[in-house]
Design a protein around this motif. Structure first.
Motif, short mmCIF file in Angstrom:
data_model
loop_
_atom_site.label_atom_id
_atom_site.label_comp_id
_atom_site.label_asym_id
_atom_site.label_seq_id
_atom_site.Cartn_x
_atom_site.Cartn_y
_atom_site.Cartn_z
N GLU A 157 19.47 9.74 28.09
CA GLU A 157 20.14 10.88 28.51
C GLU A 157 21.44 10.59 29.18
O GLU A 157 21.47 9.65 30.12
N LYS A 159 15.16 6.34 24.09
CA LYS A 159 15.93 7.67 24.28
C LYS A 159 16.77 7.40 25.43
O LYS A 159 16.44 7.10 26.48
N LYS A 212 8.72 13.26 36.24
CA LYS A 212 9.41 12.93 37.77
C LYS A 212 9.67 14.34 38.36
O LYS A 212 9.36 15.19 37.87
N ASP A 256 18.76 9.86 33.73
CA ASP A 256 17.42 10.24 33.61
C ASP A 256 16.75 8.59 33.82
O ASP A 256 16.98 8.07 34.97
MG LIG Z 1 11.93 13.34 30.88
#
Ligand SMILES: [Mg+2]
Ligand SMILES: Nc1ncnc2c1ncn2[C@@H]1O[C@H](COP(=O)(O)OP(=O)(O)OP(=O)(O)O)[C@@H](O)[C@H]1O
Length: 255
Positions: free
Chosen positions: A179, A177, A13, A196
């Protein structure tokens, strides 16, 4: 694109300054990387799909009271988010053994876990995002025990919710995952929010019936039909871009 100031370019990104202070624009690229950037490639249309998928999942999580950085989607590849202070920890929640857990502990991929496992990795590319414990996190001041309690609660709640959501569309949420970031209000009070993205880039999703991988492992392991897997996840969520799969192909026409 050149109107805005670029704040950061990551592997998947680009972050731009947002229209108001305290906001950022997340631009989703088609670039893919794996194994700490040792493998690189392009997954055509991935950015468009991840933008949609992450929007959808963050909105559903907000509905059940999990605070997120998401404000609104701006276009095919961009979304407006609240700028947060990212906690330098990647939180991994696992329901089934796969990836580094299988590799490092020699346990067969696909082994179901009796209880979900939550792991923390220190976000540091130069060090290869090493596994760390709560002790390391608090000792080095990356987060407090109170932060970690909240992070653990939000992560497990997210896991329960997303596991059910994906099960409903025939996908097993193997692991993912997250964040988190710190968000401050006018009174300088801090709140932890999910940041994220949540997408097939950072979730392992297996078809319930066939166990077929429907996520970035298709890219990592050269399994082929990578684009199709991302599209299929979006299709099952009911959020394929309006023009159908054709709409995601050409970045130049969609900005
Ligand atoms: Mg990343
Ligand atoms: N709301 C937010 N405010 C500030 N930073 C954010 C926010 N959401 C995500 N980020 C950060 O923006 C970056 C997103 O870019 P990308 O996912 O491409 O990074 P990356 O290559 O994976 O690198 P990194 O190792 O920094 O995560 C990440 O560093 C992520 O931590």
């Amino acid at each position: 694109m050149s109107r805005r100031k670029q704040v950061y370019e990551g592997k998947a990104k680009v972050l731009f300054e947002g229209p108001e202070p305290g906001t950022l624009v997340q631009y989703f690229k088609d670039d893919a990387s794996a194994f700490n950037n040792r493998k690189r490639g392009v997954i055509t249309g991935k950015g468009v799909l991840n933008n949609r998928i992450s929007e959808f999942l963050m909105l559903r999580l907000a509905e059940i009271g999990i605070p997120t950085h998401f404000v609104r989607r701006l276009n095919m590849r961009e979304q407006l988010v609240r700028q947060v202070e990212i906690i330098p920890i990647e939180v991994v929640v696992r329901n089934v053994v796969a990836g580094s857990l299988a590799r490092n502990l020699g346990i067969a991929e696909g082994t179901p876990l009796q209880r979900s496992i939550v792991e923390y990795y220190y976000k540091n590319d130069a060090l290869g995002d090493p596994l760390v414990s709560e002790e390391h996190i608090t000792a080095f001041g990356w987060a407090t025990t109170h932060d970690l309690d909240e992070i653990m609660q939000m992560s497990l709640r997210t896991n329960d919710f997303l596991s059910g959501l994906f099960l409903g569309i025939g996908l097993k949420l193997v692991d993912f995952k997250l964040e988190f970031g710190r968000l401050y209000n006018h009174n300088d009070e801090m709140r932890l929010v999910l940041a994220d993205e949540i997408s097939p880039d950072n979730c392992r999703l297996w078809d319930i019936k066939t166990n077929e991988k429907m996520d970035k492992d298709r890219f990592r392991q050269d399994l082929g039909r990578v684009e199709e897997a991302y599209q299929e996840v979006a299709r099952r969520l009911g959020i394929l871009p309006e023009g159908g799969p054709g709409d995601v192909k050409a970045p130049s026409t969609v900005q």
